[in-house]
Design an enzyme around this catalytic site. Structure first.
Site, short mmCIF file in Angstrom:
data_model
loop_
_atom_site.label_atom_id
_atom_site.label_comp_id
_atom_site.label_asym_id
_atom_site.label_seq_id
_atom_site.Cartn_x
_atom_site.Cartn_y
_atom_site.Cartn_z
N LYS A 196 -7.51 -0.08 -2.83
CA LYS A 196 -7.45 0.41 -1.70
C LYS A 196 -8.67 1.70 -0.91
O LYS A 196 -8.53 2.13 0.07
CB LYS A 196 -6.00 0.48 -1.12
CG LYS A 196 -5.13 -0.75 -1.56
CD LYS A 196 -4.20 -0.51 -1.84
CE LYS A 196 -3.25 -2.39 -2.13
NZ LYS A 196 -1.92 -2.78 -1.82
N SER A 231 5.96 4.54 -6.21
CA SER A 231 6.12 2.61 -7.28
C SER A 231 7.66 2.73 -7.50
O SER A 231 7.60 1.39 -7.82
CB SER A 231 5.09 1.86 -8.52
OG SER A 231 5.06 3.35 -9.52
N SER A 250 2.97 1.58 2.82
CA SER A 250 4.72 1.63 3.51
C SER A 250 5.64 2.47 2.31
O SER A 250 6.14 3.04 2.55
CB SER A 250 5.02 0.10 2.68
OG SER A 250 4.64 -0.17 1.34
N THR A 305 4.91 -1.01 -3.69
CA THR A 305 4.10 -0.68 -4.25
C THR A 305 4.02 -0.53 -6.15
O THR A 305 5.20 -0.52 -6.07
CB THR A 305 4.77 1.11 -3.60
OG1 THR A 305 4.13 1.40 -2.78
CG2 THR A 305 3.54 1.41 -4.62
N GLY A 356 -9.47 6.10 2.28
CA GLY A 356 -7.66 5.32 2.24
C GLY A 356 -8.00 4.16 2.90
O GLY A 356 -7.58 4.70 3.74
N THR A 365 0.77 -0.92 -0.10
CA THR A 365 -0.18 -0.27 0.63
C THR A 365 1.17 1.27 -0.24
O THR A 365 1.36 1.38 1.06
CB THR A 365 -0.69 0.16 0.88
OG1 THR A 365 -1.57 -1.12 1.17
CG2 THR A 365 -1.63 1.02 1.57
#
Length: 176
Positions: free
Chosen positions: A38, A161, A129, A167, A50, A6
């Site tokens: 999410k 990401s 995270s 991610t 979220g 997440t």
């Protein structure tokens, strides 16, 4: 083994509030899912929410939060405080392992099970995270460009990401 996953990010700017979440769910060193959802719109599309943490726990908290919103006539701040109070003191709720990020057109809040209700100074917030990477990118873009909220969120999530192994680039975006 530890579930890790997440990055949830929200930016509210120029009358638009945009939230994004990645789709990766990781268990230990294994990616279990790439397309988890999410984030969601609640309260008849007036609030974005979220979560980071356990899905079952987050769903229970979404339902409880939406009830608080109805109880307090859509007052996001009051609903956030009341949920945090319940979450901290209720025997069942206090065992839930999640963080919530909620926002409407005027307010952004992070809500935790320890009773924290945090409203960021700049209407930019992130949980999960990859939160440190996403929020750093979003703040830099918000402060140093004329990009709109959606573009800031999309670019920031892409940057997160590329840095956070928990991610992915499968991003869901919601806007109000």
């Amino acid at each position: 083994m530890i579930w890790r996953s997440t990055t949830i990010l929200v930016v509210s700017k120029d009358g638009k509030t945009v939230m994004a979440g990645d789709g990766q769910v990781t268990y230990g060193s294994t990616v279990m899912k790439h397309g988890a959802r999410k984030i969601r719109k609640i309260a008849d599309g007036q609030v974005l929410a979220g979560f980071a943490g356990s899905v079952a726990d987050a769903m229970a908290l979404f339902d409880r939060f939406e009830s608080k919103l109805r109880e307090w006539g859509g007052n996001l701040a009051k609903a956030a405080v009341e949920l945090a109070k319940d979450w901290r003191t209720d025997r069942v709720l206090r065992r839930l392992e999640a963080l919530l990020l909620v926002a409407d057109k005027n307010n952004v809040f992070i809500i935790s099970g320890t009773g924290e209700v945090i409203q960021p100074d700049d209407n930019v917030a992130a949980i999960g995270s990859g939160a440190p990477y996403a929020i750093a990118a979003a703040r830099a873009l918000a402060r140093n460009t004329n990009l709109d909220a959606r573009t800031i969120v999309e670019k920031s999530m892409e940057i997160a990401s590329e840095i956070c192994i928990y991610t992915n680039k499968n991003i869901t975006v919601e806007e109000i």
